[in-house]
Design an enzyme around this catalytic site. Structure first.
Site, PDB file in Angstrom:
ATOM      1  N   HIS A  94       0.799  -1.287  -0.091  1.00 33.74           N
ATOM      2  CA  HIS A  94      -0.045   0.196  -0.048  1.00 33.74           C
ATOM      3  C   HIS A  94       0.793   1.328  -0.136  1.00 33.74           C
ATOM      4  CE1 HIS A  94      -3.645   2.487   0.237  1.00 33.74           C
ATOM      5  NE2 HIS A  94      -4.152   1.693   1.030  1.00 33.74           N
ATOM      6  N   ASP A 150     -10.021  -8.930 -16.820  1.00 34.89           N
ATOM      7  CA  ASP A 150     -10.225  -9.956 -17.811  1.00 34.89           C
ATOM      8  C   ASP A 150      -8.910 -10.352 -18.431  1.00 34.89           C
ATOM      9  OD1 ASP A 150     -10.689 -11.586 -19.918  1.00 34.89           O
ATOM     10  OD2 ASP A 150     -12.816 -10.558 -20.461  1.00 34.89           O
TER      11      ASP A 150
END
Length: 459
Positions: free
Chosen positions: A162, A380
């Site tokens: 992060h 995807d």
């Protein structure tokens, strides 16, 4: 068939994890982090979990990752402390590479999908634990595990540091990886911007606003709700709000107050959380929520910046005022907190964070992180979008998650003490009863209320 909350079987690793390095030489230097990156509050990895119906060719994924790490070369480096300031971090851009693990688990995609509403501790098996990593700095900035499943399908888990990326940055990186895997001859649509100096502090620092999001070394005499929560057995709760639910929440504030879906749902979740915990009426409580400031600062941060370009907005009030008032009051507090986040305010916050004794005040706060509008669910790799997207684990920090197949819906995931879980679920659904409790919309199952297909689900 596995049924919740049964533990997942162990992962089987046929080979040792490998390091995926950039496939061409990359700059070798140290990348200083901005003060927004280098907060102790962010010293962890964002851990995403994706379930895909069809497995993707692993060689194609690895090759695409090696190409992408040429562009995102800091993710192939290693975090370390600044030699001149042991409280500051920097990235040694040394090209050591990202960890990539391959595994198999004896479970089908459909079986996992049954379990997917609420994470349990056994999900941690799906993300490789780096050997010899005893501290946060020992873990490489990017760790990936692909787990193939019985009868096809796969689970992809990623751990992205992060301090290097926020939610927008991780989404941008993952989308680029998927794009290069599916279309290896086409460059990623958004090139990365590495310029952390865009959020550099002033010299000398100029703190010109109060920042209630933060505290400086409070003593232990104050009330610490967070510590109390973490000392109790916690269970994950999941509530899905459809477009019609969110519209109903917003209408409870109109016509006198127009609000966004996030403002309405954040205020409602905060109020429900506070009501369920039975806190002292005079206690000052806070809602901390992530706000993208890329377009709020001047000059604006350019598209492609994948570092931390968010700050925490802070709404605060007493327990009594939040609980006794209607939703309108909470929404107004959230709006006021957002309105404060001007360029001057953000720059003041960056300067405040130059002081490394400053910490995020989590003691009486609910923290909400927005994952629902980042495009994370659109990933995807060439074999279709995910059946499920969410975190590897649930925590006391609240996540607003995307709902696969319904871009206007939001799933609220947060862990609460087991003793108040049912009460919290009741309060999350109670506000909708007047609209939806007209006969067939709700039915009871084992004491829990489950809405119909267009209703809120409480677990």
């Amino acid at each position: 068939m596995l049924t919740p909350p049964e533990e997942l079987p162990d992962c089987l690793y046929a080979t040792q994890p490998t390091l995926i390095r950039p496939n061409t030489p990359t700059p070798k230097h140290c990348l200083p982090l901005s003060n927004l990156d280098d907060q102790k509050f962010l010293r962890f990895s964002i851990k995403y979990l994706y379930l895909f119906r069809t497995s993707v060719n692993l060689d194609a994924m690895k090759y695409a990752l090696s190409k992408l790490l040429v562009l995102y070369y800091p993710l192939a480096g290693r975090l370390r402390t600044n030699p001149d300031h042991d409280q500051k971090l920097e990235v040694d851009c040394n090209g050591e590479g990202a960890v990539f693990a391959e595994a198999f688990m004896d479970i089908t995609a459909d079986q996992f999908l049954q379990l997917s509403e609420k994470p349990n501790r056994s999900w941690k098996k799906l993300l490789y634990r780096v050997e010899g990593a005893h501290t946060f700095l020992d873990v490489p900035p990017l760790v990936v595990q692909v787990t193939n499943l019985r009868f096809g399908g796969m689970i992809l888990c990623t751990a992205i540091n992060h301090c290097l990326c926020d939610g927008i940055g991780t989404s941008q990186f993952l989308q680029a990886w998927a794009h290069l895997t599916a279309k290896p001859d086409l460059p990623p649509p958004i090139p990365p911007v590495h310029s952390r100096h865009l959020l550099k502090s002033s010299s000398p620092p100029q703190v010109t606003f109060p920042h209630p999001q933060f505290t400086v070394n409070k003593d232990n005499s104050h009330v610490d709700v967070l510590r109390n929560l973490q000392s109790q057995p916690l269970v994950p709760t999941s509530s899905t709000f459809t477009h019609s639910h969110i519209l109903h929440l917003k209408r409870r504030c109109s016509p006198s107050l127009k609000c966004t879906a996030f403002e309405a749902l954040a205020a409602h979740t905060w109020r429900s959380w506070v009501r369920s915990l039975d806190l002292s009426p005079s206690l000052n409580i806070k809602l901390l929520f992530s706000v993208n400031v890329r377009q709020r600062v001047n000059p604006e941060i350019p598209q492609g910046y994948y570092g931390n370009g968010f700050v925490l907005g802070c709404a605060q009030t007493t327990v009594k005022d939040l609980v006794s008032a209607n939703l309108h009051h909470g929404v107004k507090l959230v709006q006021q907190a957002k309105a404060e986040l001007s360029d001057d305010y953000v720059r003041s916050m960056v300067d405040l964070l130059e002081d490394k004794t400053v910490k995020t005040d989590l003691s009486t706060s609910l923290v909400i992180s927005q994952w629902a509008k980042l495009g994370l669910e659109e990933l995807d790799f060439g074999e279709g979008k995910a059946l499920h997207m969410g975190p590897v684990a649930s925590d006391v920090y609240c996540l607003f998650l995307p709902v696969i197949g319904d871009s206007s819906a939001v799933r609220v995931l947060v862990s609460v003490p087991e003793r108040v879980a049912e009460k919290f679920g009741y309060y999350m659904g109670e506000i909708l009863d007047k609209k939806f409790n007209n006969g067939d919309e709700h039915h009871a199952v084992n004491g829990y209320r489950h809405a119909a297909d267009n209703g809120i689900m409480e677990y």
